[in-house]
Design a protein around this motif. Structure first.
Motif, PDB file in Angstrom:
ATOM      1  N   PRO A  65     -59.924  12.057 -14.168  1.00  0.00           N
ATOM      2  CA  PRO A  65     -61.301  13.385 -15.085  1.00  0.00           C
ATOM      3  C   PRO A  65     -60.818  13.878 -15.395  1.00  0.00           C
ATOM      4  O   PRO A  65     -60.095  15.087 -15.412  1.00  0.00           O
ATOM      5  CB  PRO A  65     -62.240  13.244 -13.846  1.00  0.00           C
ATOM      6  CG  PRO A  65     -60.912  13.601 -12.345  1.00  0.00           C
ATOM      7  CD  PRO A  65     -60.394  12.891 -12.405  1.00  0.00           C
ATOM      8  N   SER A  69     -63.989  17.966 -12.223  1.00  0.00           N
ATOM      9  CA  SER A  69     -64.826  17.409 -11.255  1.00  0.00           C
ATOM     10  C   SER A  69     -63.746  17.431 -10.626  1.00  0.00           C
ATOM     11  O   SER A  69     -64.023  17.287  -9.211  1.00  0.00           O
ATOM     12  CB  SER A  69     -64.467  15.622 -11.732  1.00  0.00           C
ATOM     13  OG  SER A  69     -64.759  15.207 -12.561  1.00  0.00           O
ATOM     14  N   TYR A  70     -62.529  18.105 -10.106  1.00  0.00           N
ATOM     15  CA  TYR A  70     -61.327  17.882  -9.113  1.00  0.00           C
ATOM     16  C   TYR A  70     -62.160  19.693  -8.710  1.00  0.00           C
ATOM     17  O   TYR A  70     -62.719  19.941  -7.579  1.00  0.00           O
ATOM     18  CB  TYR A  70     -59.875  18.169  -9.396  1.00  0.00           C
ATOM     19  CG  TYR A  70     -59.343  17.086 -10.216  1.00  0.00           C
ATOM     20  CD1 TYR A  70     -59.343  16.399  -8.991  1.00  0.00           C
ATOM     21  CD2 TYR A  70     -59.100  17.126 -11.375  1.00  0.00           C
ATOM     22  CE1 TYR A  70     -58.425  14.985  -9.382  1.00  0.00           C
ATOM     23  CE2 TYR A  70     -58.364  15.507 -10.879  1.00  0.00           C
ATOM     24  CZ  TYR A  70     -57.841  14.927 -10.039  1.00  0.00           C
ATOM     25  OH  TYR A  70     -57.270  13.415 -10.695  1.00  0.00           O
ATOM     26  N   GLY A  73     -64.863  18.428  -6.476  1.00  0.00           N
ATOM     27  CA  GLY A  73     -65.047  17.867  -5.934  1.00  0.00           C
ATOM     28  C   GLY A  73     -63.936  18.895  -4.252  1.00  0.00           C
ATOM     29  O   GLY A  73     -64.667  18.716  -3.346  1.00  0.00           O
ATOM     30  N   ARG A 118     -54.503   9.727 -11.788  1.00  0.00           N
ATOM     31  CA  ARG A 118     -55.299  10.054 -10.130  1.00  0.00           C
ATOM     32  C   ARG A 118     -54.498  10.648  -9.430  1.00  0.00           C
ATOM     33  O   ARG A 118     -55.133  10.229  -8.397  1.00  0.00           O
ATOM     34  CB  ARG A 118     -56.675   9.650 -10.659  1.00  0.00           C
ATOM     35  CG  ARG A 118     -57.475   9.979  -9.643  1.00  0.00           C
ATOM     36  CD  ARG A 118     -59.037   9.376 -10.079  1.00  0.00           C
ATOM     37  NE  ARG A 118     -58.608   7.549 -10.828  1.00  0.00           N
ATOM     38  CZ  ARG A 118     -59.237   6.681  -9.986  1.00  0.00           C
ATOM     39  NH1 ARG A 118     -58.822   6.774  -8.378  1.00  0.00           N
ATOM     40  NH2 ARG A 118     -59.127   5.424  -9.587  1.00  0.00           N
TER      41      ARG A 118
END
Length: 216
Positions: A65, A69-70, A73, A118
């Motif tokens: 993504p 997002s990382y 996260g 991913r």
């Protein structure tokens, strides 16, 4: 053995072993040998992908993504890990090379132009957490001793709150589970009875039509 369960992790492991060996003063031909021995299971996986279309579909089509997002996260681990990296780079302790190389290799692989992006992120939370721990204690040491415990406890509380929020959102998603959206978290009792009936009245060569969520 890992190549049979998570072959995509071998990509990160092989490269990490190679670069850590080089940085540790091992001759390049030995470093290549170490990396090859860590990656030898990929030969089997490559053959299985060429002969089994189901496995090919499972391994690939897994793009990363957006970077945000990382960042969201991993959250507070990232700034603390950066502080930990800074402390390690200022020192001369060779045993921490593995942590730095592991994170760097993963950072490259998650956006490397191939379909396993991913999947290569799996496991990187381990070095990030260790580096974040080093960064946290390094940060706490810069303040007066009476505030040291408060800082550590405060960070742990913040990390716990983010975990609680994730659990809350998971329960919300599970509660929304319905026939229209698919049984993503459980199989209903009528479906269980139907599957049991199929077991008794069908053979291995029979074709069964089903919803995608029942099949998976």
């Amino acid at each position: 053995m890992l190549s049979f369960e998570h072959p995509y992790n071998i990509l990160v492991i092989g490269l990490t072993v190679f670069f850590v060996s080089i940085l540790s003063g091992v001759k390049i031909y030995k470093s290549i040998l170490f990396a090859f021995l860590a990656s030898i299971g990929l030969i089997y996986q490559l053959m299985s992908q060429l002969t089994n279309p189901t496995l090919k579909g499972w391994y690939f089509q897994s793009f990363s993504p957006a970077p945000i997002s990382y960042l969201v996260g991993f959250g507070l681990l990232i700034p603390l890990a950066i502080i930990g990296m800074e402390k390690i780079l200022k020192g001369k302790d060779a045993k921490y090379k593995l942590l730095l190389v592991w994170v760097f290799v993963t950072g490259v692989m998650i956006y490397f132009p191939f379909e396993l992006q991913r999947r290569t992120v799996e496991g990187v939370h381990i070095p990030l957490a260790i580096l974040a721990g080093i960064g946290l204690f390094s940060l706490a040491d810069k303040f007066k001793k009476e505030y040291w415990l408060d800082i550590v406890l405060g960070v742990l509380v913040l990390l716990s709150l983010s975990s609680l929020y994730t659990i809350y959102t998971d329960f919300q998603t599970i509660n929304k589970d319905s026939f229209n959206k698919g049984y993503n978290y459980y199989i209903s009792k009528p479906d269980v009875a139907g599957i049991a009936w199929l077991k008794l009245h069908t053979g291995d060569k029979d074709v069964i039509l089903s919803n995608w969520f029942t099949e998976t």
